[in-house]
Design a protein around this motif. Structure first.
Motif, PDB file in Angstrom:
ATOM      1  N   TYR A 293       0.831  -1.207   0.000  1.00  0.00           N
ATOM      2  CA  TYR A 293       0.000   0.000   0.000  1.00  0.00           C
ATOM      3  C   TYR A 293       0.861   1.250   0.000  1.00  0.00           C
ATOM      4  CZ  TYR A 293       0.827   1.672   4.764  1.00  0.00           C
ATOM      5  OH  TYR A 293       1.387   2.213   5.876  1.00  0.00           O
ATOM      6  N   LEU A 294       0.264   2.337  -0.450  1.00  0.00           N
ATOM      7  CA  LEU A 294       0.937   3.634  -0.395  1.00  0.00           C
ATOM      8  C   LEU A 294       0.210   4.506   0.631  1.00  0.00           C
ATOM      9  CD1 LEU A 294       1.683   4.471  -4.139  1.00  0.00           C
ATOM     10  CD2 LEU A 294       3.308   3.778  -2.380  1.00  0.00           C
ATOM     11  N   ALA A 295       0.968   5.090   1.528  1.00  0.00           N
ATOM     12  CA  ALA A 295       0.392   5.996   2.519  1.00  0.00           C
ATOM     13  C   ALA A 295       0.295   7.382   1.895  1.00  0.00           C
ATOM     14  CB  ALA A 295       1.252   6.010   3.779  1.00  0.00           C
TER      15      ALA A 295
ATOM     16  N   LEU B  68      -2.874   2.609  -6.529  1.00  0.00           N
ATOM     17  CA  LEU B  68      -1.565   2.235  -7.032  1.00  0.00           C
ATOM     18  C   LEU B  68      -0.804   1.567  -5.893  1.00  0.00           C
ATOM     19  CD1 LEU B  68       0.153   2.763  -9.639  1.00  0.00           C
ATOM     20  CD2 LEU B  68       1.106   4.728  -8.441  1.00  0.00           C
ATOM     21  N   THR B  69      -0.043   0.504  -6.199  1.00  0.00           N
ATOM     22  CA  THR B  69       0.780  -0.117  -5.168  1.00  0.00           C
ATOM     23  C   THR B  69       2.206   0.423  -5.280  1.00  0.00           C
ATOM     24  OG1 THR B  69       1.547  -1.918  -6.546  1.00  0.00           O
ATOM     25  CG2 THR B  69      -0.559  -2.232  -5.429  1.00  0.00           C
ATOM     26  N   SER B  70       2.995   0.174  -4.240  1.00  0.00           N
ATOM     27  CA  SER B  70       4.384   0.629  -4.280  1.00  0.00           C
ATOM     28  C   SER B  70       5.164  -0.107  -5.362  1.00  0.00           C
ATOM     29  CB  SER B  70       5.043   0.435  -2.918  1.00  0.00           C
ATOM     30  OG  SER B  70       4.976  -0.923  -2.536  1.00  0.00           O
TER      31      SER B  70
ATOM     32  N   GLY C 239       3.931  -0.482  -8.373  1.00  0.00           N
ATOM     33  CA  GLY C 239       3.529   0.069  -9.659  1.00  0.00           C
ATOM     34  C   GLY C 239       2.309  -0.591 -10.269  1.00  0.00           C
TER      35      GLY C 239
ATOM     36  N   ARG D 216      -3.207   4.541 -14.197  1.00  0.00           N
ATOM     37  CA  ARG D 216      -1.848   4.220 -13.749  1.00  0.00           C
ATOM     38  C   ARG D 216      -0.936   5.453 -13.665  1.00  0.00           C
ATOM     39  NH1 ARG D 216       2.201   3.420 -17.099  1.00  0.00           N
ATOM     40  NH2 ARG D 216       3.085   1.713 -15.932  1.00  0.00           N
ATOM     41  N   ASP D 217      -1.139   6.421 -14.563  1.00  0.00           N
ATOM     42  CA  ASP D 217      -0.294   7.609 -14.493  1.00  0.00           C
ATOM     43  C   ASP D 217      -1.005   8.797 -13.865  1.00  0.00           C
ATOM     44  OD1 ASP D 217       2.051   6.520 -15.542  1.00  0.00           O
ATOM     45  OD2 ASP D 217       1.212   6.597 -17.567  1.00  0.00           O
TER      46      ASP D 217
ATOM     47  N   LEU E  23      -2.825   8.254 -10.585  1.00  0.00           N
ATOM     48  CA  LEU E  23      -2.808   8.060  -9.139  1.00  0.00           C
ATOM     49  C   LEU E  23      -1.467   8.470  -8.548  1.00  0.00           C
ATOM     50  CD1 LEU E  23      -4.577   4.597  -9.039  1.00  0.00           C
ATOM     51  CD2 LEU E  23      -5.503   6.744  -8.177  1.00  0.00           C
ATOM     52  N   ASN E  24      -1.535   9.074  -7.371  1.00  0.00           N
ATOM     53  CA  ASN E  24      -0.349   9.438  -6.581  1.00  0.00           C
ATOM     54  C   ASN E  24       0.566  10.417  -7.305  1.00  0.00           C
ATOM     55  OD1 ASN E  24       0.940   9.137  -4.073  1.00  0.00           O
ATOM     56  ND2 ASN E  24       2.522   7.864  -4.994  1.00  0.00           N
ATOM     57  N   THR E  25       0.037  11.221  -8.197  1.00  0.00           N
ATOM     58  CA  THR E  25       0.909  12.153  -8.908  1.00  0.00           C
ATOM     59  C   THR E  25       1.031  13.487  -8.184  1.00  0.00           C
ATOM     60  OG1 THR E  25      -0.987  12.605 -10.299  1.00  0.00           O
ATOM     61  CG2 THR E  25       0.735  11.219 -11.239  1.00  0.00           C
TER      62      THR E  25
END
Lengths: 328, 383
Positions: A143-145, A162-164, A166, A190-191, A193-195
């Motif tokens: 998981y990503l915090a 997104l997972t750590s 990728g 995929r590009d 999330l988390n940006t």
């Protein structure tokens, strides 16, 4: 002599006890700041808004607590849209400084809350945390915090992450297990999330009003051409293009007045106001909700968040947050 | 009877207070050192030595005199302490700026101290030093600066005059005109050179042969990279290890002002282009290693991890968890890289050792192994 002493002692003990009881019963009501991201669903046949909010301990008890520790908690509540009753109101974080949280989706028994610490899956029946962060099946330690590592994919009705490593995973709404997302969803997310396009979820939604907007049926509404009432603005839900705040048979407009603007529910044909409501604070968020409702977030003059429900029948305001009594 | 009980309770309380104030902190909390500037590399009796000035902010424990500052001389090849000398009182944030054959020049917040190279004994400080002017010039980053071309430590007096200590002299003398024209606008409290940022990392080496590159197919939202090398124009992955939020540790060397750069220049003395104040080189690269500084994990942005990688084989020769990361890196002429890092203690029995981070010196050897040196470490009772 001794009896008199005992009586005095008993009185002192009773007074102290009553004081503590009063403090506890007084609770820790204090300023609440609802997150801009909220979701609407049905629990036991009642329409509810699931709202995450930041709460500062207030009241006499809160001030005592603040002397010892900075108490900012993040809570999630299910608020009945008809009565304002809080079906439940549960704490999900006591970290200081407080983390940001937003409700991504709710339905089929669960609500999905993204936070700076990871995803929190909440049981809609009682608000209990079912799984969170690295405890989510199928996601685990990958998981990503991060607040922006989770989002709602409307096309598949799933929370994507997104997972750590990728990978893009999906938690379909109504389940608690993450599984590989479908190819389309992977392409979409995929590009994205988390940006790091971080929103201030306790701030204000930019562009909540505009002069022109598209209604749900694709027709365009433009107040600029409507010469007599140019001080009105359409409430904009900030949906993909322009989303006008409306139910069937009404529009919600804002008239800018000092110091607080006035909202009105108008007939879409005649623009004749049927109901008006003076906003006690800033217009923070506007969303269309099922059941011909428009939900508006604002705050009262004690900095406590308000959820205003607009229907064809008028405006109803509910205070957000019922942290309840203080239990020791 | 009751009085005797009270006396016993009082005695117990005093013992607990003494233990709490002196013995326990001195034992458990080993020290808190902070290192203000880069180490200075020189030789003592033919041994390569790093001279490191530090503030000892740790629990005084039973030590007389309380908090202090000092200079530590570390044998770069072995990691052994050559000497560890206390500086006089009120010499805070000491930075070793130069060392000659006999003397070491230490800048501190309020002035300068000159100590012996052989054992660190103080020779003279501040008011005892001849030639400083009426008032001791303060020791900001742009005062008491070493110029290897002149083999002299330069400073501006409070009156703005440029003066210098030729190496191994204990008295300051007036600088000649050429020195004045070169350094006059770079020293002292009015104007002066911009402060240098030493804690710099970069993704790619200056030769562009080695760099941190996202693996193919990495989503935009992940800061995952791997080490790549370019050989004969072809890029290949050097090691399959993922780094999060990583950079290559850089050695930052301030540029000397060009000769006569200050002649006729008015304030604000822009003699160096912004961004050109220092020369950056990848620490350890000349010796065949790079030091990768990364997050300890994808969700652990607070803790930093150092990984030393051999750029020929891709082998990881050492990893070290440091809390705040590298503050400054310097390369010894013999090839070792001396790093100042903000790290944790390790207390007795695996305890964390204390509540605050402390600065360590880490030496990356020519073989890629690391030595972690705790600065100003104390023993029992804080002694």
């Amino acid at each position: 002599m001794r009896r008199r002493l005992l009586v005095i002692l008993a009185l002192v003990v009773a007074a102290a006890g009553a004081g503590v009881a009063a403090l506890a019963a007084g609770g820790v009501d204090g300023p609440t700041r609802p997150s801009l991201d909220l979701a609407v669903t049905t629990v036991d046949g009642r329409d509810v808004a699931v709202v995450a909010y930041e709460h500062e301990a207030g009241g006499a008890m809160g001030r005592i607590l603040w002397a010892f520790s900075r108490e900012v908690t993040i809570r999630v509540a299910a608020i009945d849209l008809g009565t304002g009753e809080h079906l439940w109101d549960r704490e999900i974080s006591t970290a200081y400084p407080g983390i940001e949280a937003g409700v991504l989706a709710a339905g089929d028994g669960y609500a999905y809350v993204t936070t700076d610490d990871g995803l929190v899956i909440v049981d809609l029946d009682d608000g209990g945390v079912v799984a969170r962060d690295d405890g989510i099946d199928g996601l685990g330690a990958a998981y990503l915090a991060s607040l922006t590592a989770y989002d709602y994919d409307a096309a598949t009705n799933a929370v994507v992450t997104l997972t750590s490593g990728g990978e893009v995973l999906a938690v379909p709404v109504g389940t608690t297990t993450a599984e590989p997302a479908g190819a389309d969803a992977v392409t979409r997310w995929r590009d994205v999330l988390n940006t790091g396009t971080v929103r201030d979820l306790y701030g204000n939604q930019p562009g909540t009003t505009s002069k022109s907007a598209l209604a749900a049926d694709g027709s365009s509404i433009d107040l600029n051409t409507w010469a007599t009432r140019t001080d009105f603005y359409l409430l904009d839900t900030g949906a993909d293009r322009y989303g006008v705040a409306a139910g069937s048979g009404f529009l919600v407009l804002e008239a800018l007045e000092h110091p607080h603007s006035r909202l009105s529910i108008v007939d879409p044909e005649t623009y004749e106001p049927a109901h008006t409501y003076r906003l006690p604070g800033t217009l923070r968020q506007v969303v269309n909700a099922p059941g011909d409702r428009v939900l508006i977030l604002t705050e009262n003059d004690e900095y406590t968040g308000l959820l205003v429900v607009a229907t064809a029948g008028g405006f109803t305001e509910f205070v957000v947050g019922a942290p309840g009594m203080r239990w020791f | 009877m009751r009085r005797r009980l009270g006396a016993a309770a009082m005695a117990v309380m005093i013992v607990v207070l003494v233990l709490g104030a002196y013995v326990v902190p001195g034992f458990v909390i080993r020290t808190t050192a902070s290192i203000a500037g880069p180490p200075f590399l020189t030789t003592i009796d033919g041994r390569a030595v790093a001279l490191v000035g530090y503030d000892d902010d740790g629990m005084p424990g039973l030590r007389p005199g309380g908090l202090s500052s000092g200079v530590l001389a570390i044998d770069v090849a072995t990691g052994d302490t050559v000497w560890d000398a206390k500086l006089p009182d009120a010499t805070w944030e000491p930075v070793v700026v130069a060392a000659g054959e006999r003397y070491v020049y230490v800048r501190h917040t309020f002035g300068v101290a000159i100590i012996e190279l052989d054992d660190g004994d103080t020779v003279a400080r501040d008011e005892d030093v001849d030639g400083l002017g009426d008032e001791v010039p303060h020791g900001r980053w742009d005062n008491y600066v070493y110029d290897p071309r002149r083999e002299a430590v330069l400073f501006a007096t409070d009156e703005g005059e440029t003066r210098q200590f030729p190496l191994d002299e204990v008295a300051a003398v007036a600088a000649d005109d050429a020195t004045q024209d070169t350094w006059g606008c770079q020293l002292g409290r009015e104007g002066g050179a911009a402060p240098i940022t030493y804690d710099v990392t970069r993704a790619v080496t200056e030769t562009r042969d080695v760099g941190l590159v996202p693996p193919d197919g990495t989503p935009a939202g992940l800061a995952t990279t791997r080490l790549h090398v370019v050989e004969d124009g072809v890029r290949r992955e050097l090691s399959p290890v993922d780094f999060h939020d990583a950079g290559l540790v850089q050695e930052v060397v301030p540029r000397l002002p060009p000769e006569r750069a200050c002649a006729g220049v008015d304030w604000p003395y822009d003699i160096v282009e912004p961004g050109e104040e220092a020369v950056l080189t990848t620490a350890g690269l000349a010796g065949g290693h790079v030091v990768v500084q990364s997050s300890a994990g994808p969700n652990d942005e607070e803790s930093r991890r150092l990984t030393v990688v051999d750029v020929r084989t891709g082998a990881i020769t050492a990893t070290l968890d440091v809390r705040g990361g590298v503050a400054v890196a310097s390369t010894a002429p013999s090839g070792e890289v001396v790093l100042v890092v903000e790290a944790d203690w390790e207390g007795p029995f695996g305890s964390p050792g204390g509540p605050w981070p402390t600065d360590h010196v880490v030496i990356v050897g020519t073989d890629g192994a690391v030595r972690d040196i705790v600065v100003a470490e104390k023993g029992w009772f804080g002694l």
